[in-house]
Design a protein around this motif. Structure first.
Motif, PDB file in Angstrom:
ATOM      1  N   GLN A   1      21.441 -11.906  -4.161  1.00  0.00           N
ATOM      2  CA  GLN A   1      21.994 -13.230  -3.646  1.00  0.00           C
ATOM      3  C   GLN A   1      21.625 -14.050  -4.791  1.00  0.00           C
ATOM      4  O   GLN A   1      20.200 -14.617  -4.994  1.00  0.00           O
ATOM      5  N   ALA A   2      22.459 -14.744  -5.681  1.00  0.00           N
ATOM      6  CA  ALA A   2      22.395 -15.577  -6.560  1.00  0.00           C
ATOM      7  C   ALA A   2      23.257 -16.646  -6.992  1.00  0.00           C
ATOM      8  O   ALA A   2      24.481 -16.344  -6.321  1.00  0.00           O
ATOM      9  N   ASP A   3      23.230 -17.342  -7.970  1.00  0.00           N
ATOM     10  CA  ASP A   3      24.272 -18.097  -8.298  1.00  0.00           C
ATOM     11  C   ASP A   3      25.274 -17.219  -9.392  1.00  0.00           C
ATOM     12  O   ASP A   3      25.278 -15.921  -9.369  1.00  0.00           O
ATOM     13  N   GLY A   4      26.171 -17.990  -9.935  1.00  0.00           N
ATOM     14  CA  GLY A   4      27.183 -17.300 -10.873  1.00  0.00           C
ATOM     15  C   GLY A   4      26.921 -16.938 -12.374  1.00  0.00           C
ATOM     16  O   GLY A   4      27.705 -16.768 -13.025  1.00  0.00           O
ATOM     17  N   TYR A   5      25.500 -16.919 -12.601  1.00  0.00           N
ATOM     18  CA  TYR A   5      25.127 -16.668 -13.743  1.00  0.00           C
ATOM     19  C   TYR A   5      25.648 -15.183 -14.413  1.00  0.00           C
ATOM     20  O   TYR A   5      25.375 -13.991 -13.770  1.00  0.00           O
ATOM     21  N   ALA A   6      26.308 -15.249 -15.414  1.00  0.00           N
ATOM     22  CA  ALA A   6      26.787 -14.031 -15.996  1.00  0.00           C
ATOM     23  C   ALA A   6      25.892 -12.878 -16.364  1.00  0.00           C
ATOM     24  O   ALA A   6      26.111 -11.820 -16.472  1.00  0.00           O
ATOM     25  N   GLY A   7      24.561 -13.314 -16.583  1.00  0.00           N
ATOM     26  CA  GLY A   7      23.453 -12.372 -16.879  1.00  0.00           C
ATOM     27  C   GLY A   7      23.348 -11.124 -15.730  1.00  0.00           C
ATOM     28  O   GLY A   7      22.898 -10.154 -16.026  1.00  0.00           O
TER      29      GLY A   7
ATOM     30  N   LYS B   1      17.054  -6.759  -0.054  1.00  0.00           N
ATOM     31  CA  LYS B   1      17.974  -7.831  -0.272  1.00  0.00           C
ATOM     32  C   LYS B   1      16.872  -8.863  -0.827  1.00  0.00           C
ATOM     33  O   LYS B   1      15.836  -9.110  -0.326  1.00  0.00           O
ATOM     34  N   LEU B   2      17.367  -9.416  -2.188  1.00  0.00           N
ATOM     35  CA  LEU B   2      16.569 -10.401  -2.720  1.00  0.00           C
ATOM     36  C   LEU B   2      17.382 -11.757  -2.984  1.00  0.00           C
ATOM     37  O   LEU B   2      18.701 -11.672  -3.114  1.00  0.00           O
ATOM     38  N   HIS B   3      16.725 -13.006  -3.065  1.00  0.00           N
ATOM     39  CA  HIS B   3      17.218 -14.106  -3.611  1.00  0.00           C
ATOM     40  C   HIS B   3      16.767 -14.121  -4.970  1.00  0.00           C
ATOM     41  O   HIS B   3      15.546 -13.877  -5.384  1.00  0.00           O
ATOM     42  N   ALA B   4      17.570 -14.896  -6.115  1.00  0.00           N
ATOM     43  CA  ALA B   4      17.248 -15.035  -7.304  1.00  0.00           C
ATOM     44  C   ALA B   4      17.684 -16.228  -7.828  1.00  0.00           C
ATOM     45  O   ALA B   4      18.821 -16.788  -7.605  1.00  0.00           O
ATOM     46  N   ASP B   5      17.038 -16.855  -8.729  1.00  0.00           N
ATOM     47  CA  ASP B   5      17.329 -18.310  -9.464  1.00  0.00           C
ATOM     48  C   ASP B   5      16.325 -18.474 -10.689  1.00  0.00           C
ATOM     49  O   ASP B   5      15.689 -17.492 -10.891  1.00  0.00           O
ATOM     50  N   ASP B   6      16.886 -19.419 -11.372  1.00  0.00           N
ATOM     51  CA  ASP B   6      15.822 -19.730 -12.632  1.00  0.00           C
ATOM     52  C   ASP B   6      16.017 -21.272 -12.633  1.00  0.00           C
ATOM     53  O   ASP B   6      17.019 -21.859 -12.249  1.00  0.00           O
ATOM     54  N   THR B   7      15.109 -21.577 -13.814  1.00  0.00           N
ATOM     55  CA  THR B   7      14.958 -22.991 -13.974  1.00  0.00           C
ATOM     56  C   THR B   7      14.512 -23.316 -15.435  1.00  0.00           C
ATOM     57  O   THR B   7      13.595 -22.483 -16.033  1.00  0.00           O
TER      58      THR B   7
END
Length: 521
Positions: free
Chosen positions: A308-314, A242-248
């Motif tokens: 586990q991430a936000d709703g980014y379509a990518g 399981k991974l967490h992902a995000d970007d800025t």
């Protein structure tokens, strides 16, 4: 429009009233949206990291005082909650601050203040009957020093063959910086958020002239040296279930026109501690010149598990392939209701916040428990609340325009409901994506200081350093001590044993070394 210009026809008047009501409704919707935007801006600029309603109400009072010039506020994002200045209640006793004892590991220097040799009253001899001891904390500034490496040359008396010890390795070939100074420059830039030009000015105060370009060369050389270690971090992170992902966003200087363009830093976090996992936590950053979906798809092409991430379509292409399962973030869903309640005081938004708060209350009792226990508690306690919340959202949406902020917040949650529900069915999954957002915060703070990256290469260097520093912190290490040790040994370390230099594999050694330094001091 005055009454004399109004038509006498009833149907026409009804049409005008209907038109006016529609215009008023549109204006009201526009006002709500503007209030929402202002609330978001104020929260991003002034708000604390914890989103509690009473804190934001306090913030509104502070902003009002600031606008009228009646108070001066100096606070940074992520600090403790801001509290408005109020008159003290005379009925409550004043609480005096409690001074904490100074740490035992700090070196002590004793200064004895001897009294006069004889009694000041009668001149008689004195005998010791006790003493008073107080402590004062002092700072000894760091100082540069020059280490001279001397290698004597010896000639054989018979054959005149020269013999000399090999030159010691340097972190950067023919570089001037030792591992300690190099680690200090890197930590100052990527952990303490000091741009290189400020570091150059600080060093100049000690009489050491180090140009910004020289420091930049050191940073680039160190990043290249540490690239294999960042690759080892990548392998460890992507081996997780399981991974967490995000970007800025990251502003990057566009060559030629002196302006900036927006690039991205992506973060992927492996942290199994909340589910009693034994794998060491780690974070892996990646830089890309834009936010196209092809980038996270390339980063995670070898990953198999839950993302586990936000709703980014990518990320959608990864989910559609069936190799990666989607888990959504309740913090993102909650934030939309929080912004709405902040802007309008909506009781329906407050009700949504109350219900989501009950879900978080359950998580407090099972953090650090094994996955099977977490799943069992969630199925018994959280799942019924989730089902009730969904029914409440559907009923509320049926009576609300989908174009309103409340309707949009509900549609966001319902549109991602299976992914939001996944944590209740799998004890390995967290309720939110805060693990990734915590690591992104370091970039956000640094971005306010260094303003922009100079090039794509600078962004890639930043990704390497954030990965190593963040992973050291996650494993409870002093990032300065960790980088110094790595830079001291990596040049001669076998590449096929690079994993030995990962933070968790050095934790015991660095801890004992740190203790020895304390005792020596």
């Amino acid at each position: 429009m005055n009454s004399s210009s109004l038509p006498n026809d009833a149907d026409t008047l009804k049409a005008l009233l209907a038109q006016r009501d529609a215009e008023l409704a549109m204006m009201k919707l526009l006002v709500e949206k503007l209030k929402l935007q202002i609330a978001r801006f104020r929260r991003d600029k002034f708000g604390a990291s914890a989103e509690r309603l009473n804190q934001l109400q306090q913030l509104e009072l502070l902003v009002e005082e600031l606008e009228t010039g009646r108070s001066s506020i100096a606070a940074e994002a992520g600090d403790a909650p801001l509290v408005p200045a109020t008159e003290p209640d005379s009925t409550e006793p004043r609480r005096l601050p409690v001074r904490k004892p100074l740490p035992d590991h700090l070196p002590r220097e004793t200064v004895t203040h001897a009294a006069a040799c004889g009694c000041q009253t009668c001149g008689g001899a004195l005998r010791l009957v006790g003493e008073d001891v107080s402590e004062m904390l002092e700072l000894i500034p760091e100082r540069f020093k020059v280490i001279r490496h001397v290698r004597p040359k010896y000639a054989c008396v018979k054959c005149q063959t020269l013999t000399q010890a090999p030159a010691p390795s340097r972190p950067i070939a023919r570089g001037l910086a030792g591992p300690g100074l190099l680690a200090h420059v890197l930590i100052s830039k990527y952990c303490d958020h000091l741009p290189l030009y400020r570091q150059s000015e600080i060093y100049a105060r000690d009489g050491v002239d180090l140009e910004r370009s020289t420091l930049a060369d050191w940073v680039g050389g160190a990043a290249r040296l540490l690239d294999p270690l960042a690759a080892a971090l990548r392998r460890h992170v992507l081996a997780a279930e399981k991974l967490h992902a995000d970007d800025t966003p990251v502003p990057v200087l566009a060559p030629g026109n002196g302006q900036t363009r927006t690039a991205r830093l992506w973060v992927y976090v492996r942290d199994e501690r909340p589910m009693a996992g034994l794998a060491p936590p780690a974070v892996w950053f990646q830089y890309t010149p834009d936010r196209k979906g092809e980038h996270p798809q390339a980063h995670l092409k070898d990953f198999r598990g839950i993302l586990q991430a936000d709703g980014y379509a990518g990320f959608d292409a990864l989910y559609q392939q069936g190799l990666v399962s989607e888990a959504a973030c309740w913090a993102h869903a909650r934030r939309k209701f929080f912004d709405l309640h902040t802007a309008t005081g909506s009781p329906l938004a407050q009700e949504a916040l109350r219900r989501i708060g009950e879900l978080y209350a359950i998580e407090k009792h099972i953090r650090g428990r094994p996955p099977d226990e977490r799943q069992r508690v969630r199925q018994a306690n959280a799942l019924p609340k989730l089902n009730d919340l969904k029914q409440w959202m559907e009923a509320t949406l049926a009576a609300t325009s989908s174009k309103t902020p409340l309707g949009q917040a509900i549609r966001y949650a319902l549109g991602r409901w299976p992914a939001l529900l996944r944590y209740a069915d799998d004890g390995r999954v967290e309720i939110d994506n805060n693990a990734a957002e915590r690591e992104i915060r370091a970039v956000a703070v640094g971005r306010k200081n260094w303003l922009f990256a100079g090039s794509d290469a600078g962004g890639e260097r930043a990704a390497t350093m954030y990965s190593l520093i963040g992973s050291a912190k996650l494993n409870g290490l002093d990032p300065m001590a960790y980088l110094r040790h790595v830079l001291e040994h990596i040049a001669e370390h076998p590449i096929n044993r690079i994993d030995e230099l990962l933070p968790w594999n050095l934790a015991a050694q660095l801890s004992s070394t740190h203790q020895e330094h304390r005792l020596a001091a």
